[in-house]
Design an enzyme around this catalytic site. Sequence first.
Site: not given
Ligand code: O2Y
Ligand code: MN
Length: 596
Positions: A209-210, A259, A263-264, A377, A408, A505-506
């Site tokens: 991922g990131g 995170s 959000k998604t 993911r 949150r 509802e948001n």
């Molecule tokens: O854990 C990861 O490597 C992904 S982190 C991530 C991925 C997509 C969108 N947002 C995030 C985040 O940690 O904000």
């Molecule tokens: Mn993110």
Amino acid sequence: MQTKTLDNLQEWVDEIALLTKPDKIYWCNGSELESEHINNILIEKKVFTPLKKKPRSFWCTSDPSDVARVEDRTFICSKEESDAGPTNNWMDPDEMKSILEELFDGSMNGRTMYVIPFAMGVVGGRNSKYGVQISDSPYVVASMRIMTRMGEEALKEIRKTHEFVKALHSVGAPLLSGVEDVTWPCNPNKYIVQFPEDKEIWSFGSGYGGNALLGKKCYALRIASYLGWKEGFLAEHMLILKVTSPDKIINYIAAAFPSACGKTNLAMLDPALQGWKVETIGDDIAWLHFGDDGRLYASNPENGFFGVAPGTGWATNPNAMRTIELGNSIFTNVALTDDGDVWWEGMTEEIPTHLTSWKRQSWTSGSSELSSHPNSRFCTPASQCPTIAPEWENPDGVPISAIFFGGRRDSTLPLVFQARNWQHGVFLGATLSSETTAAATGEVGVVRRDPFAMLPFLGYHAGDYFKHWLSLASVTSENNLPKIFYVNWFRKDRNGKFLWPGFSENSRVLKWAIEQVRGETSSRESAIGLIPLPGAIDTENLNISPELMAEVLNVSKSEWENEIPLIHKWFEFIGDKMPLELWDELSFLEENIASM
Ligand code: O2Y
Ligand code: MN
């Protein structure tokens, strides 16, 4: 510093090949044929399992030790420590480079070195930027193809301007001849390093991922936020939405959430309110530039979604489900069904009786273990999303009329309130807080300050970042700037039950905010900002009493008396660079709460 020789890219590729000593070098062109070739390599290596139930889609599992971003191994190596600030890990760039050069020496031995040219934003877009990732991971190539505009077109732009961010990545697992590869090579010693002044990223040891898809957090947030400071734009951890009201008036909004705060789900919202339409422009990152009219325009620099799988389901986010149904997706660390599909906790009400878990073990319903990792993911093209707005690839971006900050929090923060003005809005962003989740390593459920939801993604000193946000008010008139709101979908009652139903509802909260922007609704000044008057939030067809609405919007003197010392402590932690304007805002809040 990056020099502009005729072929600075080739020089850099040669230099890295000399250091990392790969067996082969492959330049990615982004074609369909190439994608098939890379996928076949991954299938052959047993990294990818093709899904029978989704076209061109793959199941993949990582090493159990390599499942999330590693914030404690992430560094901002600015020349001066004072430019990284107290929220970042820092090391002298020369010292860091010598550590990294030693680690990268021979790190691609026995592997192919992929050269991945990519654009953040549409190729040729007014505010798009370019990068080249060098990586020894074919999984990264396949993922970068989804998450960025990768290949020939981006390379052509880079060859024109010679401007690109150098993004170097190795899983840190040289392959000795005669030794069989593992499915997820990685290294326990990880470094995710940004050199902002040099516009360079060096990432070692992780394939996940990131940490590994360097266009995302490393470039589009950490490096780009630094560039935004220098060049006068903002690179933010924000989704972007298009909201159309029943009278067909369009408003674009951006929203920052830490995170895994839903959000998604918000980015693909199916509004509960009749006649309202919500479309998606981006789900994670927004670059905000001033347009010629003095307004802020947002663009999504990414090409795909890298969403948290657990909790994404037909009930919570049907549009994400429809996006992945179309295929062309990679699923990492979720479970595999016996008939060749993916499943995770929260996808469907009915739980499959048998699965292969993310640990590749047989899993039966009722097991005490989760079938999917909490940070598993889906990686899927944004263009497949049924709610994607036609203007999501608008090269100039879309004009933003409201910005939302949200976290949150069990208590204290009401469902929604509005900042009195831009400076107060920056205060709300700077004091944003949330309970931690699995996306970052560390404890789950602990409240931490997460300014602008950018804590792990700031490429420079947080105090300078706050000043940069404040300074936008001197670039344009307050009227041109978006109105700022704070939301908390997660407030609970005394028994620990959520007070607000959330999800679709948001849209009721969005409606109130948009009416505020248009000057059409009613609010009252409170100690913390503008709060909806009773009845101002549309609760038609929602089973919620006026008493409950009052509770979810309540500003409690005692809760804020507990909160203020925490904000004090946070500002002191930021230190001398904390802008005086924000200290003034804190004093004002303190006075307001005292006189409640
Ligand atoms: O854990 C990861 O490597 C992904 S982190 C991530 C991925 C997509 C969108 N947002 C995030 C985040 O940690 O904000
Ligand atoms: Mn993110």
